[in-house]
Write an enzyme that holds these catalytic residues in place. Structure first.
Site: not given
Ligand code: NAD
Length: 349
Positions: A139, A184, A216, A240, A244
């Protein structure tokens, strides 16, 4: 005396902020804590009054406070404004100017909160605290968008990783001493640095159990076996998405509190937006805001006993069969924002 700034914002922000203030007042009375609760317009309401969603004077005032509570921002009527004047930009500016790098988002399933997606047996032991890095990653990295080519760079300094990893260990230490670190690192350089940092810092917190998981796999595990997670630590974009995803385990967006920490002053807000579709109808679920006040006492005021009292009060009201519209199920009694707040306050008292 503790000084709290309340920024109701837009839409249901005003209604849920009223609930938060009532709960603060009830806590002040019960525990004899002197409080000065100040309120200021923010977001769209601030644009209407001052011509901008988050004026610099507000940021300076915020820095003098002990904690901030924010309702929510945004309304379709502001969608026509230039990007920098939109309410959501005001919130990003506030978080950035206060240098809030650590986002804490607990996701807990409360019995009676009527998940419409999951069978209760599947989610009833869900109690996950997401610790998400908030100041770096994709971001905030360099980005480019051309005609035929675009990129977004994921950038992290070691210092940025170290400070959030430390927060993750501290939160795990306060609880069940189990930390899932999500990365990751089989692919990304930033994740390799992340994992190395977690392993290094683990030496300072030997009593915390560390489990590394690839993002994942973590996404799949969240759905198949949410009970395994206690504290889930991860970087900005993974956090993020995963938080959610995890939120739906709790039944409704209206149930979720959050804390943004590490900067000039701590910021507490429910996990939902301004919900213009239900504003002004006494339909908003105030529990995310009430639980944000619980987080305020846990993280800013070092009173985990008060945090626990508020959580237990919410739990008790839900167990008695009361619910708001968003978490309704066939056997529960649907009540409004104000009534839910009053019932929680009775339990706190
Ligand atoms: P939203 O979270 O406002 O609403 C999504 C859905 O959840 C709606 O159906 C709404 O009625 C419901 N909902 C949300 N909170 C609820 C509550 N407490 N009780 C009961 N139901 C609730 O998201 P959206 O519709 O995508 O966005 C609406 C506005 O909010 C937009 O302007 C958006 O930019 C803004 N927004 C603000 C924040 C924030 O202030 N932190 C976060 C997300 C969205």
């Amino acid at each position: 005396m503790i000084n709290i700034l309340v920024l109701p914002g837009d839409g249901i922000g005003k209604e849920v902020s009223d609930s938060a203030v009532k709960v603060l007042e009830a806590i002040g009375k019960k525990y004899e804590i002197a409080m000065d609760i100040d309120t200021e317009v923010f977001g769209g309401k601030s644009y209407e009054k001052y011509g901008e969603p988050c004026p610099n004077q507000l940021i300076e005032r915020a820095k003098t406070m002990d904690a901030i509570f924010l309702g929510a921002v945004g309304h379709p009527k502001f969608d026509v404004l230039p990007s920098e004047l939109r309410p959501e930009k005001g919130l990003l500016k506030l978080r950035k100017e206060l240098d809030l790098y650590c986002n804490i988002r607990p996701v807990k399933y409360y019995s009676g909160s009527g998940s419409k997606i999951w069978r209760e047996e599947r989610v009833k032991n869900t109690n996950i605290t997401f610790v998400r890095e908030l100041s770096g990653g994709a971001y905030y990295g360099e980005r480019y968008q051309g005609e035929d080519f675009a990129y977004d760079r994921i950038e992290y300094s070691k210092e940025q990783i170290e400070r959030i990893v430390r927060k993750g260990f501290e939160v795990a230490q306060m609880g069940t001493k189990k930390l899932h670190s999500i990365d990751k690192s089989n692919v990304l350089a930033t994740s390799k640095m992340w994992r190395a940092c977690v392993n290094d810092m683990h030496k300072e917190y030997p009593e915390v159990e560390v489990i590394h998981q690839y993002v994942d796999n973590a996404a799949a595990q969240l759905m198949s076996n949410p009970e395994q997670f206690d504290v889930l630590l991860t970087e900005n974009m993974f956090g993020d998405i995963l938080s959610d995803q995890g939120a739906i385990l709790s039944g409704s967006l209206g149930m979720l509190p959050s804390a943004s920490l590490g900067g000039a002053v701590d910021l507490y807000e429910p996990g939902h937006g301004s919900a213009p579709d239900i504003m002004g109808k006494n339909l908003a679920n105030p529990i995310g805001s009430i639980l944000s006040i619980a987080l305020m006492f846990k993280y800013t005021f070092d009173r985990p006993d008060i945090a626990e009292k508020v959580e237990k009060a919410v739990e008790s009201v839900l167990q008695k069969g009361y619910c708001t519209m968003d978490i309704s199920s066939p056997n529960c009694m649907v009540i409004g924002t104000k009534e839910m707040t009053e019932k929680v306050i009775v339990e706190i008292e």
